[in-house]
Enzyme design. Structure first.
Site, PDB file in Angstrom:
ATOM      1  N   ASP A 289       0.670  -1.149   0.021  1.00  0.00           N
ATOM      2  CA  ASP A 289      -0.019  -0.064  -0.077  1.00  0.00           C
ATOM      3  C   ASP A 289       0.739   1.126   0.054  1.00  0.00           C
ATOM      4  O   ASP A 289       0.304   2.435   0.097  1.00  0.00           O
ATOM      5  CB  ASP A 289      -1.066  -0.108   1.237  1.00  0.00           C
ATOM      6  CG  ASP A 289      -0.184  -0.070   2.557  1.00  0.00           C
ATOM      7  OD1 ASP A 289       1.013  -0.119   2.555  1.00  0.00           O
ATOM      8  OD2 ASP A 289      -0.866   0.024   3.597  1.00  0.00           O
ATOM      9  N   GLY A 290       2.133   0.934  -0.086  1.00  0.00           N
ATOM     10  CA  GLY A 290       3.028   2.101  -0.024  1.00  0.00           C
ATOM     11  C   GLY A 290       3.618   2.654   1.097  1.00  0.00           C
ATOM     12  O   GLY A 290       4.481   3.491   1.238  1.00  0.00           O
ATOM     13  N   GLU A 291       3.141   2.179   2.229  1.00  0.00           N
ATOM     14  CA  GLU A 291       3.811   2.520   3.615  1.00  0.00           C
ATOM     15  C   GLU A 291       5.252   1.961   3.823  1.00  0.00           C
ATOM     16  O   GLU A 291       5.552   0.996   3.215  1.00  0.00           O
ATOM     17  CB  GLU A 291       2.743   1.871   4.701  1.00  0.00           C
ATOM     18  CG  GLU A 291       1.409   2.794   4.907  1.00  0.00           C
ATOM     19  CD  GLU A 291       0.703   2.340   5.843  1.00  0.00           C
ATOM     20  OE1 GLU A 291       1.086   1.134   6.731  1.00  0.00           O
ATOM     21  OE2 GLU A 291      -0.501   2.821   6.062  1.00  0.00           O
TER      22      GLU A 291
ATOM     23  N   GLN B  82       8.316  28.069   7.080  1.00  0.00           N
ATOM     24  CA  GLN B  82       6.799  28.678   7.846  1.00  0.00           C
ATOM     25  C   GLN B  82       7.144  28.770   9.294  1.00  0.00           C
ATOM     26  O   GLN B  82       6.622  27.772  10.098  1.00  0.00           O
ATOM     27  CB  GLN B  82       5.675  27.464   7.372  1.00  0.00           C
ATOM     28  CG  GLN B  82       4.389  28.021   8.007  1.00  0.00           C
ATOM     29  CD  GLN B  82       3.723  28.972   7.063  1.00  0.00           C
ATOM     30  OE1 GLN B  82       4.128  29.238   5.947  1.00  0.00           O
ATOM     31  NE2 GLN B  82       2.389  29.499   7.701  1.00  0.00           N
TER      32      GLN B  82
ATOM     33  N   HIS C 178      16.262  28.170   8.840  1.00  0.00           N
ATOM     34  CA  HIS C 178      15.679  29.339   8.147  1.00  0.00           C
ATOM     35  C   HIS C 178      15.767  30.505   9.181  1.00  0.00           C
ATOM     36  O   HIS C 178      16.257  31.635   8.997  1.00  0.00           O
ATOM     37  CB  HIS C 178      14.412  29.187   7.592  1.00  0.00           C
ATOM     38  CG  HIS C 178      13.875  30.449   6.719  1.00  0.00           C
ATOM     39  ND1 HIS C 178      14.516  30.871   5.797  1.00  0.00           N
ATOM     40  CD2 HIS C 178      13.093  31.250   6.969  1.00  0.00           C
ATOM     41  CE1 HIS C 178      14.170  31.923   5.440  1.00  0.00           C
ATOM     42  NE2 HIS C 178      13.071  32.342   6.045  1.00  0.00           N
TER      43      HIS C 178
ATOM     44  N   ASP D   2      21.041  39.239   0.394  1.00  0.00           N
ATOM     45  CA  ASP D   2      20.044  40.024   1.080  1.00  0.00           C
ATOM     46  C   ASP D   2      20.450  40.620   2.520  1.00  0.00           C
ATOM     47  O   ASP D   2      21.422  39.857   3.156  1.00  0.00           O
ATOM     48  CB  ASP D   2      18.490  39.355   1.181  1.00  0.00           C
ATOM     49  CG  ASP D   2      18.491  38.026   1.757  1.00  0.00           C
ATOM     50  OD1 ASP D   2      19.450  37.902   2.721  1.00  0.00           O
ATOM     51  OD2 ASP D   2      17.956  37.185   1.149  1.00  0.00           O
TER      52      ASP D   2
ATOM     53  N   LYS E  40      17.408  43.549  -1.593  1.00  0.00           N
ATOM     54  CA  LYS E  40      16.602  42.372  -2.178  1.00  0.00           C
ATOM     55  C   LYS E  40      14.823  42.880  -2.100  1.00  0.00           C
ATOM     56  O   LYS E  40      14.571  42.992  -0.877  1.00  0.00           O
ATOM     57  CB  LYS E  40      16.785  40.977  -1.704  1.00  0.00           C
ATOM     58  CG  LYS E  40      15.780  39.913  -2.265  1.00  0.00           C
ATOM     59  CD  LYS E  40      16.469  38.668  -1.888  1.00  0.00           C
ATOM     60  CE  LYS E  40      15.504  37.312  -1.255  1.00  0.00           C
ATOM     61  NZ  LYS E  40      16.081  36.063  -1.153  1.00  0.00           N
TER      62      LYS E  40
ATOM     63  N   ARG F 254      11.466  40.822  -2.661  1.00  0.00           N
ATOM     64  CA  ARG F 254      10.864  39.388  -3.359  1.00  0.00           C
ATOM     65  C   ARG F 254       9.629  39.930  -4.127  1.00  0.00           C
ATOM     66  O   ARG F 254       8.540  40.383  -3.629  1.00  0.00           O
ATOM     67  CB  ARG F 254      10.598  38.423  -2.472  1.00  0.00           C
ATOM     68  CG  ARG F 254      10.293  37.212  -2.788  1.00  0.00           C
ATOM     69  CD  ARG F 254      10.250  35.949  -1.710  1.00  0.00           C
ATOM     70  NE  ARG F 254      11.530  35.309  -1.788  1.00  0.00           N
ATOM     71  CZ  ARG F 254      12.200  34.693  -2.767  1.00  0.00           C
ATOM     72  NH1 ARG F 254      11.341  34.404  -3.910  1.00  0.00           N
ATOM     73  NH2 ARG F 254      13.675  34.204  -2.634  1.00  0.00           N
TER      74      ARG F 254
ATOM     75  N   ASP G 212      24.448  32.294   0.802  1.00  0.00           N
ATOM     76  CA  ASP G 212      23.214  32.039   0.952  1.00  0.00           C
ATOM     77  C   ASP G 212      23.085  30.692   1.595  1.00  0.00           C
ATOM     78  O   ASP G 212      23.874  30.041   1.622  1.00  0.00           O
ATOM     79  CB  ASP G 212      22.283  31.966  -0.291  1.00  0.00           C
ATOM     80  CG  ASP G 212      20.947  32.701   0.113  1.00  0.00           C
ATOM     81  OD1 ASP G 212      20.665  33.020   1.197  1.00  0.00           O
ATOM     82  OD2 ASP G 212      20.296  33.185  -1.066  1.00  0.00           O
TER      83      ASP G 212
HETATM   84  C1  R5P Z   1      15.661  33.763   1.662  1.00  0.00           C
HETATM   85  O1  R5P Z   1      15.231  34.309   2.741  1.00  0.00           O
HETATM   86  C2  R5P Z   1      16.888  32.857   1.655  1.00  0.00           C
HETATM   87  O2  R5P Z   1      17.916  33.209   2.317  1.00  0.00           O
HETATM   88  C3  R5P Z   1      17.178  32.543   0.045  1.00  0.00           C
HETATM   89  O3  R5P Z   1      17.965  33.516  -0.215  1.00  0.00           O
HETATM   90  C4  R5P Z   1      16.180  31.926  -0.603  1.00  0.00           C
HETATM   91  O4  R5P Z   1      15.145  31.077  -0.014  1.00  0.00           O
HETATM   92  C5  R5P Z   1      16.521  31.414  -2.002  1.00  0.00           C
HETATM   93  O5  R5P Z   1      15.691  30.897  -2.948  1.00  0.00           O
HETATM   94  P1  R5P Z   1      15.638  30.830  -4.354  1.00  0.00           P
HETATM   95  O6  R5P Z   1      16.849  29.946  -4.666  1.00  0.00           O
HETATM   96  O7  R5P Z   1      14.283  30.267  -4.585  1.00  0.00           O
HETATM   97  O8  R5P Z   1      15.696  32.289  -4.682  1.00  0.00           O
END
Ligand code: R5P
Length: 291
Positions: free
Chosen positions: A35-37, A93, A125, A162, A185, A187, A214
């Site tokens: 079943d994929g589990e 998130q 993050h 950024d 930056k 977005r 980054d």
């Molecule tokens: C933003 O806050 C992060 O530090 C990255 O700059 C971002 O998530 C990179 O995403 P992407 O490669 O989609 O531009």
């Protein structure tokens, strides 16, 4: 101490076991039920021992595997379970932006720590995510690993795409003793950004070998725009470096087309992996797990 490598982080887990003085290393048996589990089974004599499980949670499947492995390790009678999640999925998130949304990062922290005695992750993050753990939790940084690699190269200038990355680039600049600056930056949407140079720069850009740093490369939109902007202002060579290289769709090729080199650490297996966070994770494990 035993080290177990989940399917998302086998190579890094093996590197961590070497850094821990060749700690016994194993990979679990896994298969899918009709079943994929997912079915997992850990081997080795874990009873009464400390066990490190290493598993990035880039996909929901990776997450389920981690939760099953934690339970299996507990069932096997481990003394303590140290959970290493090099790339911690859902961390972006980190707050409720609109009514009705979850704080996904917090939800995941709660579940990941359930069967853990200690959690280690890398470049979350937002550092605030650590506060959602109720057990001891630590964040390693990908910056020392990238710096160890860059030390061998002729670098002139470090750039954050950024302002959110200022602490990161500043730390790298200290380790390498190089000038740095951060771009402005804006977005536009999840795939598009607008970048511009800041009002003041640490010196001329012409012919300089710059490294854009980054925490994560996802669609590549940020790095591609940063590289184009730097090129327009005459820089000599451009490298792009990140801790977590997700490289969705053709991101890797798009970045390669506008830079001279792309590299990441080994928190996620990818073709740009050139620096290892294993020593930094092992250092935390040794420090925080006195026997
Ligand atoms: C933003 O806050 C992060 O530090 C990255 O700059 C971002 O998530 C990179 O995403 P992407 O490669 O989609 O531009």
């Amino acid at each position: 101490m035993h080290v177990i490598g989940g399917t998302a982080s086998t190579a890094l887990a093996e590197r961590i076991s070497r850094e821990l003085g060749n700690a016994p290393f194993g990979i679990p048996f896994t298969k899918r039920f009709p079943d994929g589990e997912l079915y997992v089974r850990v081997g080795g004599r874990l009873e009464g021992d400390d066990v490190v499980i290493v598993q990035s949670t880039r996909t929901d499947e990776d997450l389920v595997e981690l939760l099953l492995l934690e339970d299996a390790i507990r069932e096997a009678g481990a003394k303590r379970t140290f959970v290493v999640v090099p790339y911690f999925g859902y961390a972006r998130q980190d707050r409720r932006f609109f009514p009705g949304e979850p704080v996904s990062a917090r939800a995941l922290c709660r579940h990941v720590e359930l069967d853990a005695d200690l959690v280690v992750t890398v470049d979350l993050h937002s550092a605030q995510t650590l506060s959602h753990f109720t057990k001891p939790a630590f964040e390693a940084s990908g910056i020392p690993a990238i710096a160890r690699m860059l030390r061998e190269r002729p670098i002139d200038l470090l750039v954050s795409p950024d302002k959110g990355g200022i602490e990161r680039v500043r730390r790298m600049a200290q380790l390498l003793d190089k000038p740095w600056f951060a771009l402005e930056k804006k977005r536009i949407d999840s795939e598009h950004v607008e970048l511009s140079l800041p009002a003041s720069l640490p010196g001329p850009l012409e012919a300089k070998h710059t490294v854009i740093i980054d925490d994560v490369i996802t669609t590549g939109g940020t790095i591609v725009e940063a590289a184009k902007l730097l090129k327009k202002h005459g820089v000599g060579a451009i490298s792009a470096a990140c801790t977590h290289g997700l490289f969705l769709r053709d991101a890797f090729e798009r970045i390669k087309a506008v830079t001279d080199e792309v590299f990441s650490t080994d928190t996620l297996g990818n073709p740009a992996e050139k620096a290892s966070v294993a020593p930094d994770i092992a250092q935390i494990l040794r420090r925080e797990s006195p026997s």
